[in-house]
Design an enzyme around this catalytic site. Structure first.
Site, PDB file in Angstrom:
ATOM      1  N   ASP A  27       0.869  -1.179   0.000  1.00  0.00           N
ATOM      2  CA  ASP A  27       0.000   0.000   0.000  1.00  0.00           C
ATOM      3  C   ASP A  27       0.904   1.227   0.000  1.00  0.00           C
ATOM      4  O   ASP A  27       2.113   1.119   0.234  1.00  0.00           O
ATOM      5  CB  ASP A  27      -0.886  -0.002   1.263  1.00  0.00           C
ATOM      6  N   SER A  28       0.295   2.377  -0.218  1.00  0.00           N
ATOM      7  CA  SER A  28       1.055   3.618  -0.142  1.00  0.00           C
ATOM      8  C   SER A  28       1.569   3.855   1.282  1.00  0.00           C
ATOM      9  O   SER A  28       2.560   4.541   1.479  1.00  0.00           O
ATOM     10  CB  SER A  28       0.161   4.785  -0.544  1.00  0.00           C
ATOM     11  N   CYS A  79      -4.215  -1.135  -2.161  1.00  0.00           N
ATOM     12  CA  CYS A  79      -4.337   0.310  -2.334  1.00  0.00           C
ATOM     13  C   CYS A  79      -5.271   0.540  -3.512  1.00  0.00           C
ATOM     14  O   CYS A  79      -5.000   0.063  -4.621  1.00  0.00           O
ATOM     15  CB  CYS A  79      -2.957   0.911  -2.616  1.00  0.00           C
ATOM     16  N   GLU A 129      -4.877   8.895   9.650  1.00  0.00           N
ATOM     17  CA  GLU A 129      -3.470   8.758  10.030  1.00  0.00           C
ATOM     18  C   GLU A 129      -3.135   9.547  11.289  1.00  0.00           C
ATOM     19  O   GLU A 129      -2.138   9.280  11.950  1.00  0.00           O
ATOM     20  CB  GLU A 129      -2.570   9.133   8.854  1.00  0.00           C
ATOM     21  N   CYS A 134     -11.052   3.009  -0.673  1.00  0.00           N
ATOM     22  CA  CYS A 134      -9.741   3.417  -0.166  1.00  0.00           C
ATOM     23  C   CYS A 134      -9.462   2.511   1.020  1.00  0.00           C
ATOM     24  O   CYS A 134     -10.338   2.339   1.890  1.00  0.00           O
ATOM     25  CB  CYS A 134      -9.769   4.878   0.280  1.00  0.00           C
ATOM     26  N   HIS A 151      -7.859   2.848   3.600  1.00  0.00           N
ATOM     27  CA  HIS A 151      -7.896   3.461   4.935  1.00  0.00           C
ATOM     28  C   HIS A 151      -9.318   3.493   5.526  1.00  0.00           C
ATOM     29  O   HIS A 151      -9.478   3.490   6.740  1.00  0.00           O
ATOM     30  CB  HIS A 151      -7.422   4.918   4.869  1.00  0.00           C
TER      31      HIS A 151
HETATM   32  N1  DGL Z   1      -4.281   3.591   0.627  1.00  0.00           N
HETATM   33  C1  DGL Z   1      -4.647   4.573  -0.380  1.00  0.00           C
HETATM   34  C2  DGL Z   1      -5.807   4.041  -1.218  1.00  0.00           C
HETATM   35  O1  DGL Z   1      -6.370   3.018  -0.925  1.00  0.00           O
HETATM   36  C3  DGL Z   1      -5.025   5.883   0.241  1.00  0.00           C
HETATM   37  C4  DGL Z   1      -3.903   6.649   0.832  1.00  0.00           C
HETATM   38  C5  DGL Z   1      -3.122   7.444  -0.177  1.00  0.00           C
HETATM   39  O2  DGL Z   1      -3.659   8.404  -0.756  1.00  0.00           O
HETATM   40  O3  DGL Z   1      -1.966   7.123  -0.351  1.00  0.00           O
HETATM   41  O4  DGL Z   1      -6.157   4.678  -2.172  1.00  0.00           O
END
Ligand code: DGL
Length: 265
Positions: free
Chosen positions: A6-7, A69, A148, A180, A182
């Site tokens: 993931d990011s 992600c 976060e 997303c 998150h």
């Molecule tokens: N984890 C990213 C997603 O699912 C969101 C966080 C980011 O913007 O890096 O899109």
């Protein structure tokens, strides 16, 4: 090993589902915390990052890759599949399929990062499966930083969620995709604000079901996955906050290791 990236550490929501449903396999996680967020960057940049992230996991022994992600899944999955010759799972299609199966009134909502929403991928794929479904999308860029900061129960967060969801609520959707990785952390607030009757779809849950199916049908690949609980969690930038949040979010003490994957090359 099952490689997951993931990011940042939001992809741990997907790891949590893997631990719940595929718990015999060793997981190798990479969170690109040094370059996150991905959701407000451009496509070319995200494609490059995605290839670097996947390559790191493959070099470490991952035999299948899970793109935890939505942003990468939305814009870079073709690039990844062209670049690497191993099974790659992503989170967009499983969420789309579940939404199409679930909606009764054919009105589906999607919330995600700006890049995910602007890519139009959810609209495109849902319409491909069922042209009668109306898709209502909403970028919700403030949610990732709030999560976060661990502001999961703050009044401010509730207000912002309410504001983002207002147009979707007015559109009378009956299903909502959390596009997303998150967002599952805010699932309760989202459910309250969108209304009890709306079915929330967490693509993380759906991708894990697909992996289970895949492993049943592909025993030769299943055999290559190392079993055990010696999971590894790598990040490209490590702060005490990431360390605390990761353990708290996963509900077990884990140790993040900082790794340099040749950033900026
Ligand atoms: N984890 C990213 C997603 O699912 C969101 C966080 C980011 O913007 O890096 O899109």
């Amino acid at each position: 090993m099952i490689g997951v990236f993931d990011s940042g550490i939001g992809g741990l929501t997907v790891v949590k589902k893997i631990f719940e449903n595929l718990n015999k396999y060793q997981v190798l996680y990479f969170g690109d915390t040094a370059r996150a967020p991905y959701g407000n960057k451009g496509e070319t940049t995200i494609k490059k990052y995605a290839v670097e992230d996947a390559k790191f996991l493959i070099d470490q022994g991952a035999k299948i890759i899970v793109v935890a992600c939505n942003t990468v899944s939305a814009v870079a999955i073709d690039t990844l599949k062209k670049t690497f010759d191993l099974p790659i799972f992503e989170v967009v299609i499983p969420g789309v399929q579940e939404a199409v199966r679930s909606t009764k009134n054919k009105r589906t909502g999607v919330i995600g990062t700006r890049l995910t929403i602007d890519s139009g991928i959810y609209n495109q794929l849902i319409k491909k499966l069922d042209p009668k479904i109306k898709v209502f999308s909403q970028a919700a860029p403030l949610l990732v930083p709030l999560i976060e900061e661990n502001w999961l129960k703050k009044t401010e967060t509730r207000r912002i969620v309410k504001r983002y969801l207002h147009p979707l609520r007015s559109s009378q959707i009956d299903t909502l995709i959390l596009a997303c990785t998150h967002y599952p952390f805010l699932r309760r607030i989202i459910q309250t604000k969108i209304g009890r009757r709306v079915k929330i779809i967490d693509p993380g849950e759906e991708v894990v079901k697909q992996i289970q199916e895949f492993l049943k049908k592909n025993p030769a690949i299943e055999k290559t996955l190392i079993k055990g609980s010696k999971h590894k969690f790598f990040v490209s930038d490590l702060t005490p906050k990431f360390q605390t949040l990761a353990s708290q979010w996963l509900g077990q003490k884990i140790k993040l290791e900082k790794v340099d994957i040749n950033l900026g090359s």
